[in-house]
Design an enzyme around this catalytic site. Structure first.
Site, mmCIF file in Angstrom:
data_model
loop_
_atom_site.group_PDB
_atom_site.id
_atom_site.type_symbol
_atom_site.label_atom_id
_atom_site.label_comp_id
_atom_site.label_asym_id
_atom_site.label_seq_id
_atom_site.Cartn_x
_atom_site.Cartn_y
_atom_site.Cartn_z
ATOM 1 N N CYS A 1 -1.083 8.415 -15.888
ATOM 2 C CA CYS A 1 0.301 8.564 -16.874
ATOM 3 C C CYS A 1 1.270 9.244 -16.185
ATOM 4 O O CYS A 1 1.115 10.242 -15.131
ATOM 5 C CB CYS A 1 -0.473 9.592 -17.886
ATOM 6 S SG CYS A 1 -1.793 9.194 -19.022
ATOM 7 N N ARG B 1 1.829 4.736 -12.276
ATOM 8 C CA ARG B 1 0.707 5.725 -12.844
ATOM 9 C C ARG B 1 0.158 5.425 -14.221
ATOM 10 O O ARG B 1 -1.223 5.926 -14.396
ATOM 11 C CB ARG B 1 1.641 7.077 -13.154
ATOM 12 C CG ARG B 1 2.077 7.559 -12.021
ATOM 13 C CD ARG B 1 2.629 8.931 -12.193
ATOM 14 N NE ARG B 1 1.552 9.970 -12.432
ATOM 15 C CZ ARG B 1 1.047 10.733 -11.619
ATOM 16 N NH1 ARG B 1 1.630 10.429 -10.324
ATOM 17 N NH2 ARG B 1 0.349 11.840 -11.803
ATOM 18 N N TRP C 1 -2.036 5.787 -19.276
ATOM 19 C CA TRP C 1 -3.251 5.269 -18.708
ATOM 20 C C TRP C 1 -4.308 5.812 -19.561
ATOM 21 O O TRP C 1 -4.533 6.777 -19.510
ATOM 22 C CB TRP C 1 -3.524 5.769 -17.229
ATOM 23 C CG TRP C 1 -4.388 4.769 -16.678
ATOM 24 C CD1 TRP C 1 -4.692 3.265 -16.237
ATOM 25 C CD2 TRP C 1 -5.958 5.018 -16.639
ATOM 26 N NE1 TRP C 1 -5.697 2.958 -15.717
ATOM 27 C CE2 TRP C 1 -6.540 4.168 -15.924
ATOM 28 C CE3 TRP C 1 -6.525 6.147 -16.862
ATOM 29 C CZ2 TRP C 1 -7.982 4.121 -15.640
ATOM 30 C CZ3 TRP C 1 -8.142 6.503 -16.622
ATOM 31 C CH2 TRP C 1 -8.587 5.165 -16.109
ATOM 32 N N ASN D 1 -0.355 14.482 -19.249
ATOM 33 C CA ASN D 1 -1.109 13.784 -18.343
ATOM 34 C C ASN D 1 -2.323 14.717 -17.867
ATOM 35 O O ASN D 1 -2.270 15.906 -17.468
ATOM 36 C CB ASN D 1 -0.175 13.411 -17.027
ATOM 37 C CG ASN D 1 -0.899 13.013 -15.637
ATOM 38 O OD1 ASN D 1 -1.950 12.399 -15.806
ATOM 39 N ND2 ASN D 1 -0.746 13.449 -14.608
ATOM 40 N N GLY D 2 -3.448 13.989 -17.833
ATOM 41 C CA GLY D 2 -4.835 14.562 -17.651
ATOM 42 C C GLY D 2 -5.854 14.670 -18.844
ATOM 43 O O GLY D 2 -5.609 13.728 -19.843
ATOM 44 N N GLU E 1 -12.558 -3.353 2.414
ATOM 45 C CA GLU E 1 -11.350 -2.924 2.091
ATOM 46 C C GLU E 1 -10.693 -4.535 1.542
ATOM 47 O O GLU E 1 -10.171 -4.585 0.385
ATOM 48 C CB GLU E 1 -10.575 -2.605 3.181
ATOM 49 C CG GLU E 1 -8.887 -2.396 2.781
ATOM 50 C CD GLU E 1 -8.515 -1.540 1.473
ATOM 51 O OE1 GLU E 1 -9.711 -1.069 1.006
ATOM 52 O OE2 GLU E 1 -7.295 -1.714 1.041
ATOM 53 N N LYS F 1 -9.243 -5.249 -2.126
ATOM 54 C CA LYS F 1 -7.853 -5.799 -2.461
ATOM 55 C C LYS F 1 -8.065 -7.034 -3.409
ATOM 56 O O LYS F 1 -7.198 -7.261 -4.348
ATOM 57 C CB LYS F 1 -7.263 -6.261 -0.978
ATOM 58 C CG LYS F 1 -6.733 -4.996 -0.315
ATOM 59 C CD LYS F 1 -5.596 -4.381 -0.836
ATOM 60 C CE LYS F 1 -6.021 -3.041 -1.575
ATOM 61 N NZ LYS F 1 -6.259 -2.046 -1.227
ATOM 62 N N GLU G 1 -9.123 -6.269 -6.859
ATOM 63 C CA GLU G 1 -8.000 -5.529 -7.756
ATOM 64 C C GLU G 1 -6.852 -6.261 -8.262
ATOM 65 O O GLU G 1 -6.425 -5.965 -9.364
ATOM 66 C CB GLU G 1 -7.422 -4.245 -6.577
ATOM 67 C CG GLU G 1 -8.268 -3.229 -6.454
ATOM 68 C CD GLU G 1 -7.436 -2.304 -5.501
ATOM 69 O OE1 GLU G 1 -7.267 -1.158 -6.138
ATOM 70 O OE2 GLU G 1 -7.266 -2.540 -4.228
ATOM 71 N N HIS H 1 -30.361 -9.866 4.022
ATOM 72 C CA HIS H 1 -31.221 -9.209 3.110
ATOM 73 C C HIS H 1 -30.896 -9.081 1.492
ATOM 74 O O HIS H 1 -31.276 -8.434 0.802
ATOM 75 C CB HIS H 1 -31.121 -7.510 3.614
ATOM 76 C CG HIS H 1 -31.570 -7.521 4.785
ATOM 77 N ND1 HIS H 1 -32.741 -7.583 5.430
ATOM 78 C CD2 HIS H 1 -30.616 -7.163 5.989
ATOM 79 C CE1 HIS H 1 -32.914 -7.420 6.821
ATOM 80 N NE2 HIS H 1 -31.475 -7.155 7.094
ATOM 81 N N LYS I 1 -2.035 4.102 -10.206
ATOM 82 C CA LYS I 1 -2.128 4.379 -8.822
ATOM 83 C C LYS I 1 -2.552 5.870 -8.334
ATOM 84 O O LYS I 1 -3.107 6.062 -7.196
ATOM 85 C CB LYS I 1 -0.506 4.269 -8.309
ATOM 86 C CG LYS I 1 -0.112 4.668 -6.933
ATOM 87 C CD LYS I 1 -0.213 3.164 -6.280
ATOM 88 C CE LYS I 1 -0.142 3.430 -4.536
ATOM 89 N NZ LYS I 1 -1.186 2.440 -3.949
HETATM 90 C C1 F6R Z 1 -6.994 0.557 -3.803
HETATM 91 C C2 F6R Z 1 -6.660 1.832 -4.354
HETATM 92 C C3 F6R Z 1 -7.301 3.030 -4.704
HETATM 93 C C4 F6R Z 1 -7.300 4.315 -4.241
HETATM 94 C C5 F6R Z 1 -8.032 5.363 -4.841
HETATM 95 C C6 F6R Z 1 -7.800 6.632 -4.299
HETATM 96 O O1 F6R Z 1 -5.955 -0.234 -3.548
HETATM 97 O O2 F6R Z 1 -5.634 2.154 -4.334
HETATM 98 O O3 F6R Z 1 -8.848 2.430 -4.628
HETATM 99 O O4 F6R Z 1 -7.234 3.858 -2.805
HETATM 100 O O5 F6R Z 1 -7.738 5.406 -6.128
HETATM 101 O O6 F6R Z 1 -6.382 7.182 -4.228
HETATM 102 P P1 F6R Z 1 -5.940 8.270 -3.478
HETATM 103 O O7 F6R Z 1 -5.735 7.505 -2.099
HETATM 104 O O8 F6R Z 1 -4.679 8.368 -3.872
HETATM 105 O O9 F6R Z 1 -6.558 9.326 -3.315
#
Ligand code: F6R
Length: 614
Positions: free
Chosen positions: A2, A27, A74, A100-101, A487, A491, A494, A510, A609
Site C-alpha cells: 500500500c 507498493r 494491495w 498501510n499495514g 532465482e 523471476k 513472477e 529424486h 514491491k
Molecule cells: C522477487 C522479489 C521478492 C522480494 C521479497 C523480499 O523478485 O522482489 O521476492 O525479494 O519480497 O523483499 P525485500 O528484499 O524488500 O525484503
C-alpha cells in the site's frame, strides 16, 4: 505494501498526490483513492484498479483543494473493489483515513462498535480504525489528537496512517508503527509518503517517523512529532540523496529492463569506496565497529525473503567456502515463529531490498532480543531494517522500481562477497594471494556483467520467442549456481505466470525428472568449473528424456552443443562470483518471455514491491 501520499500547503494537492501515487504504485495496485479538503467538504474519490483508473474516474470532476491524501492498495482485508479502496470515512464522515499495514484486533473492535450502532461499509481493518478514533473522540469528549493517540494504543498490528478532519482543514495527522512513513519538509508545505519517491521533486529535506510516533502537520504553523505516550520528540531532518532521474524509465520500455541494464553501474556503486583492488583493500565502514563480532562468530544466520533469500543462499556458499563460518539461511517468516536457538555469539544478517519486509524485520527484532548481533544489508536508505540493526552495509543499487528484483539481487551478492572475502582474510582462512586474486576479479565484474548483457541480449530475445508457450520450466544449478537456478525460476513465475521450479541439478533425479519430456524447457546453469563434468552428466540425463536444454556455459564445447537446444556463453570468472554473471541471462529470459506474453512486467498481478504485512 500500500502506498501513502499526502500534501498540505498552498499548491493544488491533487496533481501532486496523483503523481506521487504513480511513483508508489510498485507498493500495490489493486485500487486507488484520494481525499481532498474542498472548502468545507472532505471528499473522497476512489476506484478499483490502478492509479490510471483513478485518473479516468477524476476526469471532469472538481479536484481543487490544497490539502489531501491518496492511497494505492494491495488488498489484505476484503477483495479489491471500489468500496474497500482507501480512504475510508468515519461514521459521521467528518474524518478520513488512509492506512498501510494490518490492524490485527480489528474484528473484536468492529464487533464492539457494531453493538454500539456503527455501520461499516467495507471489509477493511482501516475503516475499523477510523471509526474507533471518532468513537473515542465523541464518547470521551476529547480532541482529535488525544483520540488518535488513545486509538493507536488500543490497536495491535502495524500501521502507517494519514488522518484528515473535515472541520480542521489546516491540520493533518500521520503515524507509524511497523510500516514506513516519511515527512517531506518544504517551504510552507509538507508531504507525507510511504517512501521519499513522491517527495524528492519538491524537497530534499525529510524526516523518517519512528515506530509509535505521530506527526501533527499544519498548513501554517510547521509540524511537531510526538510518541504515542504524548511526549514531544525532536525531529531529525535528513537530506535525501535520491535523484529524480533515478525514478524514470530513461528510454527503456520497462523499469525491469532498465534495472537489468543498470547492473554494471549498480554493482560498481555497491563496491564504490569499499573495494580498492589496486591498493588491495576492502573497507566496510558500516560494519567497522562490529567486524570483530563477525570475525569471531560461531555461526551466521541469514534471514530474508524471496530474492533476498536467494542472495542469502549465495552468501552461505561464500561464508562457508571462504571464511569457514557455519551459515544457516532462513526464511524470515519461518524463523520468527519457530522459537529458534540463538546465541550471543551468533551474527544475524538480514538481507532486504526495501528494508521494510515485515517478516525480516520481526526476525531481527527477535534475534536482537536474544542477544545476537544484527547486520543489515539493505537498499533503501533510512528504512526500518537498517535502523533496527546494530550495523550494516547499504547496497547502493539505487531505487528498484520493477516489482521483480534484479539489480538489488546482484548488489546484495556483491556486498556479501566483499564481506565474506574481508572476513575470510581477517580470519586467515584465505591466503594473501587468494585474497588479491579474488578482489582483482571482483573489480572486473561490472565490465563482465556488461559483456553478458551486450553479448546475450539478442540471442535471449530469440530463445524467449521459441520458449514462451511452454507451460512449465525447470531450472537447475549446482553449488554457487543452485541459488541462481532458484532465482531464475522465481523471476519467470513472477512476471510471466509460467510455472517454474529451481532445483540443485543432482537432486533432479529424486523426483522432478519425472516431469521431463519433449515439451519441458530445462535451463541449466553450467558455468561451475569445479562441477562441470557432473553438470554435463545432469544435462545428459535431461537430454536422454528429450527435455529442451538451455545451457548457460563459459565456453560451448561440442558435447554441450550436441545436447542443448540453446547454448548461452558468458565470460569466465572466479567461481564465488559466478552468480553475478549467470543470473543475468535468466533475468533477460524471464523479461522477454513476459513481454512476448503481453504481461505487465513492472507490476505483475498479486505482487507488491514492499511486503510490509506478514
Ligand atoms: C522477487 C522479489 C521478492 C522480494 C521479497 C523480499 O523478485 O522482489 O521476492 O525479494 O519480497 O523483499 P525485500 O528484499 O524488500 O525484503
Amino acid at each position: 505494501m500500500c502506498g501513502i501520499v499526502a500534501y498540505i500547503g498552498s499548491k493544488e494537492a491533487c496533481p501532486i498526490i496523483i503523481k506521487g501515487l504513480q511513483r508508489l504504485e510498485y507498493r500495490g495496485y489493486d485500487s486507488a483513492g484520494i481525499a481532498l479538503q474542498q472548502g468545507k467538504e472532505l471528499n473522497i474519490y476512489k476506484t478499483k484498479g490502478k492509479v490510471s483508473n483513478l485518473q479516468d474516474f477524476l476526469e471532469g470532476k472538481n479536484i481543487e483543494g490544497t490539502s489531501g491524501m491518496g492511497h494505492t492498495r494491495w488488498a489484505t482485508h476484503g477483495v479489491p473493489n471500489d468500496v474497500n479502496a482507501h480512504p475510508h470515512y468515519s461514521e459521521s464522515k467528518d474524518l478520513a483515513l488512509i492506512h498501510n499495514g494490518i490492524i490485527e484486533n480489528y474484528a473484536i473492535l468492529k464487533e464492539e462498535m457494531v453493538k454500539r450502532g456503527h455501520t461499516f461499509v467495507s471489509d477493511t481493518d482501516t475503516e475499523v480504525l477510523i471509526h474507533l478514533i471518532e468513537d473515542i473522540q465523541l464518547n470521551e469528549k476529547i480532541g482529535l489528537e488525544e483520540a488518535l493517540l488513545q486509538a493507536l494504543s488500543e490497536v495491535t498490528g502495524a500501521y502507517a496512517i494519514v488522518l484528515m478532519c473535515k472541520n480542521n482543514p489546516d491540520i493533518m495527522y500521520a503515524a507509524r508503527k511497523g510500516s514506513p512513513l516519511v515527512i517531506g519538509v518544504g517551504e510552507n508545505e509538507y508531504f507525507m509518503a510511504s517512501d521519499a519517491t513522491p517527495i524528492v521533486e519538491y524537497t530534499k529535506n525529510v524526516v523518517y517517523l519512528n515506530d509509535e510516533e505521530i506527526a501533527i502537520v499544519t498548513r501554517n504553523n510547521g509540524f511537531t512529532i510526538k510518541n504515542i505516550q504524548n511526549q514531544l520528540k525532536t525531529p531529525y531532518i535528513q537530506e535525501l540523496e535520491l535523484k529524480l532521474e533515478m525514478l524514470e524509465k530513461g528510454g527503456y520500455d520497462h523499469f525491469m529492463l532498465k534495472e537489468i541494464h543498470e547492473q554494471p553501474r549498480s554493482i560498481k556503486d555497491s563496491m564504490r569506496g569499499r573495494l580498492n583492488a589496486m591498493e588491495g583493500y576492502i573497507r566496510l565502514g558500516g560494519i567497522k565497529e562490529y567486524d570483530q563480532k563477525l570475525i569471531n562468530a560461531n555461526r551466521i544466520i541469514i534471514v530474508a525473503c524471496g530474492t533476498s533469500w536467494h542472495a542469502g543462499l549465495v552468501a552461505e556458499y561464500l561464508f562457508e567456502d571462504l571464511a569457514r563460518i557455519p551459515v544457516e539461511v532462513e526464511y524470515a517468516s519461518e524463523f520468527r515463529y519457530r522459537n529458534p536457538v540463538i546465541h550471543e555469539t551468533d551474527v544475524v544478517i538480514a538481507i532486504s531490498q526495501s528494508g521494510e519486509t515485515a517478516d525480516t524485520l520481526a526476525a531481527i527484532q527477535l534475534a536482537k532480543q536474544k542477544g545476537a548481533t544484527i547486520i543489515g544489508i539493505c537498499n533503501v536508505v533510512g528504512s526500518s531494517i537498517p535502523r533496527s540493526s546494530h550495523a550494516g552495509s547499504y547496497t547502493h543499487a539505487g531505487p528498484e522500481i520493477g516489482v521483480a528484483s534484479t539489480k538489488a539481487f546482484t548488489a546484495q551478492v556483491t556486498v556479501l562477497s566483499l564481506m565474506a572475502i574481508y572476513i575470510a582474510h581477517k580470519r586467515g582462512t584465505i591466503s594473501d594471494s587468494r585474497y588479491h586474486q579474488l578482489i582483482t576479479e571482483l573489480d572486473c565484474i561490472p565490465d563482465k556483467v556488461k559483456q553478458v548483457i551486450d553479448n546475450t541480449n539478442e540471442q535471449i530475445k530469440n530463445i524467449a520467442q521459441s520458449l514462451k508457450d511452454a507451460p512449465n520450466f525447470l531450472y537447475l544449478g549446482r553449488g554457487y549456481n543452485f541459488p541462481v537456478a532458484l532465482e531464475g525460476a522465481l523471476k519467470l513465475k513472477e512476471i510471466s505466470y509460467i510455472h517454474a521450479e529451481g532445483y540443485p541439478a543432482a537432486e533432479m533425479k529424486h523426483g522432478p525428472i519425472a516431469l521431463i519430456d519433449e515439451k519441458m524447457p530445462v535451463v541449466v546453469v553450467a558455468t561451475n568449473q569445479s562441477a562441470y563434468e557432473k553438470i554435463i552428466s545432469n544435462i545428459q540425463e535431461v537430454a536422454a528424456r528429450k527435455g529442451r536444454v538451455i545451457a548457460i556455459v563459459n565456453k560451448a564445447d561440442n558435447t554441450i552443443k550436441e545436447l542443448a537446444e540453446h547454448v548461452i556463453e558468458i565470460p569466465e570468472t572466479e567461481e564465488p562470483f559466478s552468480p553475478l554473471l549467470s543470473v543475468i541471462p535468466l533475468q533477460l529470459l524471464s523479461y522477454y518471455i513476459a513481454v512476448y506474453l503481453g504481461k505487465n512486467v513492472d507490476q505483475p498481478r498479486n505482487l507488491a514491491k514492499s511486503v510490509t504485512v506478514e
